[in-house]
Design an enzyme around this catalytic site. Sequence first.
Site, mmCIF file in Angstrom:
data_model
loop_
_atom_site.group_PDB
_atom_site.id
_atom_site.type_symbol
_atom_site.label_atom_id
_atom_site.label_comp_id
_atom_site.label_asym_id
_atom_site.label_seq_id
_atom_site.Cartn_x
_atom_site.Cartn_y
_atom_site.Cartn_z
ATOM 1 N N HIS A 13 0.765 -1.134 0.041
ATOM 2 C CA HIS A 13 0.058 0.059 -0.033
ATOM 3 C C HIS A 13 0.756 1.323 0.086
ATOM 4 O O HIS A 13 1.265 1.511 1.076
ATOM 5 C CB HIS A 13 -0.783 0.018 1.322
ATOM 6 N N HIS A 15 1.492 5.330 -1.758
ATOM 7 C CA HIS A 15 1.271 6.580 -2.645
ATOM 8 C C HIS A 15 2.639 6.905 -3.110
ATOM 9 O O HIS A 15 3.400 7.627 -2.443
ATOM 10 C CB HIS A 15 0.556 7.634 -1.652
ATOM 11 N N LYS A 99 -9.523 -0.366 -5.618
ATOM 12 C CA LYS A 99 -9.717 0.160 -4.178
ATOM 13 C C LYS A 99 -11.057 0.867 -4.003
ATOM 14 O O LYS A 99 -11.442 1.865 -4.776
ATOM 15 C CB LYS A 99 -8.284 1.590 -4.365
ATOM 16 N N HIS A 136 -10.366 1.222 1.977
ATOM 17 C CA HIS A 136 -10.389 2.186 3.224
ATOM 18 C C HIS A 136 -11.370 2.094 4.185
ATOM 19 O O HIS A 136 -12.520 2.708 3.713
ATOM 20 C CB HIS A 136 -10.191 3.725 2.325
ATOM 21 N N HIS A 174 -4.384 -0.685 6.074
ATOM 22 C CA HIS A 174 -3.902 0.269 7.232
ATOM 23 C C HIS A 174 -4.904 0.204 8.546
ATOM 24 O O HIS A 174 -5.243 1.362 8.885
ATOM 25 C CB HIS A 174 -3.649 1.597 6.786
ATOM 26 N N ASP A 247 1.556 2.772 3.420
ATOM 27 C CA ASP A 247 0.901 3.840 3.374
ATOM 28 C C ASP A 247 1.625 5.173 3.716
ATOM 29 O O ASP A 247 1.268 6.191 3.821
ATOM 30 C CB ASP A 247 -0.259 3.879 4.323
#
Length: 358
Positions: A13, A15, A99, A136, A174, A247
């Site tokens: 995970h 970004h 996602k 999420h 997360h 994350d």
Amino acid sequence: MQALEITTPDDWHLHLRDGALLEAVLPHTSAQFARAIVMPNLIPPVRTAQQAQAYRQRILNALPVRHTFEPLMTCYLTDSTDPNSLSEGFAGGHFIAAKLYPAGATTNSDSGVSHVKHIQAVLERMAEIGMPLLVHGEVTDPDIDVFDREAVFIEQVLSPLHARLPQLKIVFEHVTTADAVDFVRSCASTVAATITTHHLMINRNTIFKGGVRPHYYCLPIAKRECHRQALRAAATSAEGQFFLGTDSAPHLQSFKESACGCAGLFTAPNALSCLAHVFEEETALERLEAFTSLNGPAFYGLPANRTSVRLIKRNTPVAVPKEIMTPDGPIVIFDPQVPLHWHVESPAQVAKRRELCP
Ligand code: DOR
Ligand code: ZN
């Protein structure tokens, strides 16, 4: 000196952003991780196979020459995602997963899903074709306390969803609560969870120590100490349902230190040193590899990496800079507030050492 060699980790995970930020942050991941699941919450979000292909290419173009790294792309689900296009993207290898951002839950989630009922056909198709759903897991109802949003999401959304579609592969992303750890353990092996580095190191007190500390603000927000302990127990258990998703979510310092600072911690540069520190504290160093390098690929049905990284404990602490520079300004690196003694030798360095000294 203590040393530990483990299969090169993956980040399930991550970004990476785009443009100048992508170029600045990517090398910090690609130096130490072989693969990463790349989040699609760009502006505009990555919704089509074509957008994913183009983004993947931009990531590959930004890679330092000597780094070997495979970006695994994801599709951003919206109320109008078409099951046929999604399954074509999965079959064609353009998407590894999709996602689910509840609309408004976090950074760039405005075009997310307003209610799971709107993507029922998509979820059924994903269950049929074995495409993982990455979630999420927070409700967006402003009347629900921000510290309770994950637990309420389990009750209102995730638990009914798993009961309805038990064969759907779900990654609860997360996780930050003991409730989430218990929920995942109670599910079939189709359900897994990622755990970040920072949620193993900080609790909610860290965000308010001596004032408001925006560089510890992320979503889901860090919870009480008992939750951090539950996460540590899960991460260090070697149970196959738990694996690493950092994350790492870089934002410019100016956007973090603002009247309405954005959520996200940039943890990529020191993630492995932090994890070795945590696992040593938990006397579980021998289970670090399962968490960082074995459980994730097994869940996704991929082979583990064939290269290795070496973690070496030295008396001198790792010199982690406070920030990295980008053309748009600095990005602050996660400060775990403890000295880190685990130095990382990259896959390239390990391979070179083996060549010199077989
Ligand atoms: O803290 C976070 N930052 N949580 C998310 O879910 C998104 C991420 C980001 O993109 O900045
Ligand atoms: Zn994220």
